[in-house]
Design a protein around this motif. Structure first.
Motif, PDB file in Angstrom:
ATOM      1  N   ILE A  90       7.624   6.081   1.473  1.00 28.89           N
ATOM      2  CA  ILE A  90       7.263   4.738   1.017  1.00 28.89           C
ATOM      3  C   ILE A  90       8.044   4.207  -0.005  1.00 28.89           C
ATOM      4  CG2 ILE A  90       5.452   3.862  -0.598  1.00 28.89           C
ATOM      5  CD1 ILE A  90       3.461   5.527   1.063  1.00 28.89           C
ATOM      6  N   VAL A  91       8.637   5.145  -0.818  1.00 27.03           N
ATOM      7  CA  VAL A  91       9.827   4.764  -2.006  1.00 27.03           C
ATOM      8  C   VAL A  91      10.862   3.751  -1.224  1.00 27.03           C
ATOM      9  CG1 VAL A  91      11.546   5.527  -3.367  1.00 27.03           C
ATOM     10  CG2 VAL A  91       9.376   6.687  -3.466  1.00 27.03           C
ATOM     11  N   LYS A  92      11.073   4.302  -0.150  1.00 21.94           N
ATOM     12  CA  LYS A  92      12.205   3.508   0.726  1.00 21.94           C
ATOM     13  C   LYS A  92      11.972   1.954   0.749  1.00 21.94           C
ATOM     14  CE  LYS A  92      14.259   3.167   5.349  1.00 21.94           C
ATOM     15  NZ  LYS A  92      14.343   3.778   6.738  1.00 21.94           N
ATOM     16  N   PHE A  93      10.502   1.667   0.540  1.00 25.76           N
ATOM     17  CA  PHE A  93      10.397   0.347   1.055  1.00 25.76           C
ATOM     18  C   PHE A  93       9.736  -0.535  -0.206  1.00 25.76           C
ATOM     19  CE2 PHE A  93       9.485   2.182   5.126  1.00 25.76           C
ATOM     20  CZ  PHE A  93      10.610   1.477   5.849  1.00 25.76           C
ATOM     21  N   PRO A  95      10.802  -1.751  -4.362  1.00 23.92           N
ATOM     22  CA  PRO A  95      11.731  -2.544  -4.852  1.00 23.92           C
ATOM     23  C   PRO A  95      12.439  -1.349  -5.971  1.00 23.92           C
ATOM     24  CG  PRO A  95       9.717  -3.498  -5.777  1.00 23.92           C
ATOM     25  CD  PRO A  95       9.312  -2.661  -4.424  1.00 23.92           C
ATOM     26  N   LYS A  96      13.923  -1.589  -6.071  1.00 23.43           N
ATOM     27  CA  LYS A  96      14.384  -0.349  -7.157  1.00 23.43           C
ATOM     28  C   LYS A  96      14.210  -0.586  -8.525  1.00 23.43           C
ATOM     29  CE  LYS A  96      18.007   0.861  -3.741  1.00 23.43           C
ATOM     30  NZ  LYS A  96      19.466   1.199  -3.656  1.00 23.43           N
ATOM     31  N   ASN A  97      13.639  -2.012  -8.799  1.00 25.03           N
ATOM     32  CA  ASN A  97      13.413  -2.272 -10.287  1.00 25.03           C
ATOM     33  C   ASN A  97      12.039  -1.953 -10.598  1.00 25.03           C
ATOM     34  OD1 ASN A  97      12.124  -4.268  -8.933  1.00 25.03           O
ATOM     35  ND2 ASN A  97      12.849  -5.703 -10.218  1.00 25.03           N
ATOM     36  N   LEU A  98      11.316  -1.212  -9.818  1.00 27.48           N
ATOM     37  CA  LEU A  98       9.875  -0.869 -10.194  1.00 27.48           C
ATOM     38  C   LEU A  98       9.874   0.648 -10.441  1.00 27.48           C
ATOM     39  CD1 LEU A  98       6.881  -1.392  -9.708  1.00 27.48           C
ATOM     40  CD2 LEU A  98       6.713  -0.576  -7.601  1.00 27.48           C
ATOM     41  N   HIS A  99       9.230   0.665 -11.675  1.00 24.85           N
ATOM     42  CA  HIS A  99       9.322   2.313 -12.071  1.00 24.85           C
ATOM     43  C   HIS A  99       8.149   3.165 -11.500  1.00 24.85           C
ATOM     44  CE1 HIS A  99       8.256   5.287 -15.834  1.00 24.85           C
ATOM     45  NE2 HIS A  99       9.516   5.455 -15.131  1.00 24.85           N
ATOM     46  N   ASN A 300      -4.665   2.969  14.801  1.00 29.19           N
ATOM     47  CA  ASN A 300      -3.675   3.923  15.326  1.00 29.19           C
ATOM     48  C   ASN A 300      -3.094   4.530  14.255  1.00 29.19           C
ATOM     49  OD1 ASN A 300      -4.419   2.712  17.983  1.00 29.19           O
ATOM     50  ND2 ASN A 300      -2.787   1.191  17.703  1.00 29.19           N
ATOM     51  N   CYS A 301      -3.867   5.026  13.240  1.00 27.08           N
ATOM     52  CA  CYS A 301      -3.357   5.905  12.374  1.00 27.08           C
ATOM     53  C   CYS A 301      -4.175   6.838  11.899  1.00 27.08           C
ATOM     54  CB  CYS A 301      -2.928   5.016  11.005  1.00 27.08           C
ATOM     55  SG  CYS A 301      -2.173   5.848   9.589  1.00 27.08           S
ATOM     56  N   GLY A 302      -3.426   8.125  11.624  1.00 21.19           N
ATOM     57  CA  GLY A 302      -4.444   9.409  11.050  1.00 21.19           C
ATOM     58  C   GLY A 302      -4.556   9.465   9.614  1.00 21.19           C
ATOM     59  N   HIS A 303      -4.376  10.777   9.337  1.00 18.20           N
ATOM     60  CA  HIS A 303      -4.682  11.220   7.659  1.00 18.20           C
ATOM     61  C   HIS A 303      -3.456  11.081   6.999  1.00 18.20           C
ATOM     62  CE1 HIS A 303      -6.461  13.183   4.403  1.00 18.20           C
ATOM     63  NE2 HIS A 303      -5.548  14.161   4.284  1.00 18.20           N
ATOM     64  N   THR A 304      -2.392  11.254   7.689  1.00 20.25           N
ATOM     65  CA  THR A 304      -0.990  11.268   7.154  1.00 20.25           C
ATOM     66  C   THR A 304      -0.409   9.763   7.069  1.00 20.25           C
ATOM     67  OG1 THR A 304       0.060  11.715   9.131  1.00 20.25           O
ATOM     68  CG2 THR A 304      -0.197  13.660   7.480  1.00 20.25           C
ATOM     69  N   VAL A 305      -1.193   8.915   6.445  1.00 25.49           N
ATOM     70  CA  VAL A 305      -0.709   7.476   6.235  1.00 25.49           C
ATOM     71  C   VAL A 305       0.626   7.277   5.779  1.00 25.49           C
ATOM     72  CG1 VAL A 305      -1.463   5.201   5.075  1.00 25.49           C
ATOM     73  CG2 VAL A 305      -3.282   6.836   6.114  1.00 25.49           C
ATOM     74  N   VAL A 306       0.662   8.006   4.741  1.00 21.76           N
ATOM     75  CA  VAL A 306       2.229   7.759   3.931  1.00 21.76           C
ATOM     76  C   VAL A 306       3.261   7.909   5.044  1.00 21.76           C
ATOM     77  CG1 VAL A 306       3.579   8.837   2.315  1.00 21.76           C
ATOM     78  CG2 VAL A 306       1.011   8.600   1.984  1.00 21.76           C
ATOM     79  N   VAL A 307       3.173   9.065   5.982  1.00 17.11           N
ATOM     80  CA  VAL A 307       4.251   9.329   6.874  1.00 17.11           C
ATOM     81  C   VAL A 307       4.229   8.464   8.139  1.00 17.11           C
ATOM     82  CG1 VAL A 307       5.200  11.063   8.281  1.00 17.11           C
ATOM     83  CG2 VAL A 307       4.335  11.824   6.066  1.00 17.11           C
ATOM     84  N   GLU A 308       2.990   8.185   8.687  1.00 18.10           N
ATOM     85  CA  GLU A 308       2.772   7.411   9.881  1.00 18.10           C
ATOM     86  C   GLU A 308       3.181   5.818   9.442  1.00 18.10           C
ATOM     87  OE1 GLU A 308      -0.576   8.393  12.630  1.00 18.10           O
ATOM     88  OE2 GLU A 308      -1.252   9.881  10.746  1.00 18.10           O
ATOM     89  N   ARG A 309       2.617   5.228   8.506  1.00 17.03           N
ATOM     90  CA  ARG A 309       2.836   3.934   8.319  1.00 17.03           C
ATOM     91  C   ARG A 309       3.363   3.620   6.842  1.00 17.03           C
ATOM     92  NH1 ARG A 309      -1.028   1.338  11.679  1.00 17.03           N
ATOM     93  NH2 ARG A 309      -0.075  -0.543  11.136  1.00 17.03           N
ATOM     94  N   PRO A 310       4.579   4.147   6.300  1.00 14.41           N
ATOM     95  CA  PRO A 310       5.107   3.651   5.045  1.00 14.41           C
ATOM     96  C   PRO A 310       5.415   2.454   4.844  1.00 14.41           C
ATOM     97  CG  PRO A 310       6.689   4.803   6.691  1.00 14.41           C
ATOM     98  CD  PRO A 310       5.355   4.807   7.499  1.00 14.41           C
ATOM     99  N   LYS A 312       4.043  -0.267   5.931  1.00 10.97           N
ATOM    100  CA  LYS A 312       2.688  -0.966   5.874  1.00 10.97           C
ATOM    101  C   LYS A 312       2.182  -0.708   4.366  1.00 10.97           C
ATOM    102  CE  LYS A 312      -0.528  -3.683   7.083  1.00 10.97           C
ATOM    103  NZ  LYS A 312      -0.717  -5.089   7.226  1.00 10.97           N
ATOM    104  N   THR A 313       2.149   0.671   3.997  1.00 10.02           N
ATOM    105  CA  THR A 313       1.569   1.158   2.948  1.00 10.02           C
ATOM    106  C   THR A 313       2.099   0.531   1.791  1.00 10.02           C
ATOM    107  OG1 THR A 313       0.776   3.170   4.203  1.00 10.02           O
ATOM    108  CG2 THR A 313       0.767   3.112   1.664  1.00 10.02           C
ATOM    109  N   ALA A 314       3.576   0.450   1.684  1.00  8.72           N
ATOM    110  CA  ALA A 314       4.281  -0.052   0.761  1.00  8.72           C
ATOM    111  C   ALA A 314       4.023  -1.510   0.624  1.00  8.72           C
ATOM    112  CB  ALA A 314       5.840   0.323   0.827  1.00  8.72           C
ATOM    113  N   LYS A 315       4.077  -2.182   1.559  1.00  3.62           N
ATOM    114  CA  LYS A 315       3.662  -3.565   1.548  1.00  3.62           C
ATOM    115  C   LYS A 315       2.126  -3.900   0.928  1.00  3.62           C
ATOM    116  CE  LYS A 315       3.610  -7.525   4.730  1.00  3.62           C
ATOM    117  NZ  LYS A 315       2.164  -8.158   4.766  1.00  3.62           N
ATOM    118  N   LEU A 316       1.243  -3.321   1.441  1.00  2.00           N
ATOM    119  CA  LEU A 316      -0.335  -3.455   0.743  1.00  2.00           C
ATOM    120  C   LEU A 316      -0.326  -2.984  -0.785  1.00  2.00           C
ATOM    121  CD1 LEU A 316      -2.041  -1.570   3.560  1.00  2.00           C
ATOM    122  CD2 LEU A 316      -2.146  -4.146   3.357  1.00  2.00           C
TER     123      LEU A 316
END
Length: 334
Positions: A90-93, A95-99, A300-310, A312-316
């Motif tokens: 998720i960190v990948k998506f 912004p770098k200036n977000l603490h 189309n997503c299970g329990h590991t949301v962070v891994v499966e939809r990183p 989308k999760t970062a965007k939300l």
């Protein structure tokens, strides 16, 4: 061919062969080492720095990026038997200036593991509060993110320390009362031995079964990598078993549910529709209990949301923070 030219090719070929052979040897003989190198590489590539904080003789290990600014800092709490690096996808998506701050939960990875530690959800919440005080993250209200077990802790934290939390994101959190039994719950009930916990694999086959249970996406994981994942976990399985029994005990099982009325921070809920570990109906429980709760169910997503939809999760998360910032500005101008 000139002998000097031939020697140059031999030396060049040998130089290239060494790292290739090292990689192959690691893959075949020490896959767990390869996995550690993988996380180290991505931390470096994403600019995440590892640091330690101390509360008396208790050590917290965490990674961070950026510095506190006009936007709230973000603290991320991982789930059962995971570690701070699970958030890298998720960190990948973001912004770098977000603490950002990602901490190893009590007893996990680089954070102290003590037989005397209180591993209940309440006990873990107190430990995370100690960590927050250590790094002075609560100088200003911050955004708290938690998934699964970490979501349970995050929700209880928001209830117990409301003045410290500006907003809250819970990703398929544990600790809720729902009427629907998941495949995970059924497997636990059918198991005759408490040693057989689906989330605590001890063989590559059990690891493959756990991945199928936790994710909707079917990852094709090589046998050697499965072995590496197991090798990394086996030394910690006794601790995981103890922790699991603590968090499913009556004292902790519904901790989040019991604290819902105390949560005052704006809440965002993200849940995989095909979650087989914690049923998606938990999102409705949260929506009904907390006014103006923002719920997002991912198809189309299970329990590991962070891994499966990183992505989308970062965007939300970013959209949620932007919405809150806009709302706050409108209130100031009104």
């Amino acid at each position: 061919m000139d002998p000097d030219v031939l020697n140059m090719f031999v030396i060049a070929g040998g130089t290239l062969a060494i790292p290739i052979l090292a990689f192959v040897a690691s893959f075949l003989l020490w896959p767990s080492a390869l996995i550690r190198i993988y996380y180290w590489y991505w931390r470096r590539a994403l600019g995440m720095q590892v640091r330690y904080a101390y509360y008396d003789d208790y050590q917290f290990c965490y990674s961070y990026r950026g510095r506190p600014g006009y936007r709230p800092s973000v603290l991320m709490l991982h789930g059962f038997s995971a570690h701070k690096d699970m958030w890298l996808s998720i960190v990948k998506f973001l912004p770098k200036n977000l603490h950002l701050v990602c901490v190893d939960m009590p007893g996990h990875e680089g954070t102290t593991r003590s037989s005397l530690d209180d591993l209940s959800i309440s006990g873990q919440t107190k430990r995370i509060h100690q960590f927050v005080e250590c790094i002075k993250l609560n100088r200003r209200p911050f955004h708290l993110v938690g998934t699964s077990m970490g979501g349970n802790v995050a929700g209880v934290y928001a209830a117990q320390y409301p003045e410290e939390i500006s907003s809250l994101t819970l990703i398929c959190p544990a600790g809720l009362q729902t009427s629907t039994e998941t495949n995970f719950i059924k497997q636990l009930k059918e198991s005759e031995h408490i040693d057989r916990i689906p989330l605590i694999p001890s063989t590559p086959e059990e690891m493959a079964d756990m991945l199928k249970l936790c994710s909707y996406v079917r990852f094709k994981v090589p046998q050697q990598i499965l072995q590496g994942l197991v090798d990394v976990r086996i030394p910690h399985n006794d601790f995981y078993r103890k922790l699991f029994l603590e968090i499913v005990d009556e004292k902790s099982r519904h901790s989040l549910h019991e604290n819902l009325s105390k949560i005052k921070a704006p809440l965002q809920v993200i849940w995989g529709k095909q979650d087989q570990v914690l049923d998606v109906s938990g999102a409705d429980v949260l929506a009904k209990a907390i006014p103006d709760c923002h719920v997002y169910i991912l198809e189309n997503c299970g329990h590991t949301v962070v891994v499966e939809r990183p992505r989308k999760t970062a965007k939300l998360i970013l959209e949620f923070l932007a919405l809150l910032h806009s709302t706050e500005n409108n209130k100031k101008q009104a």
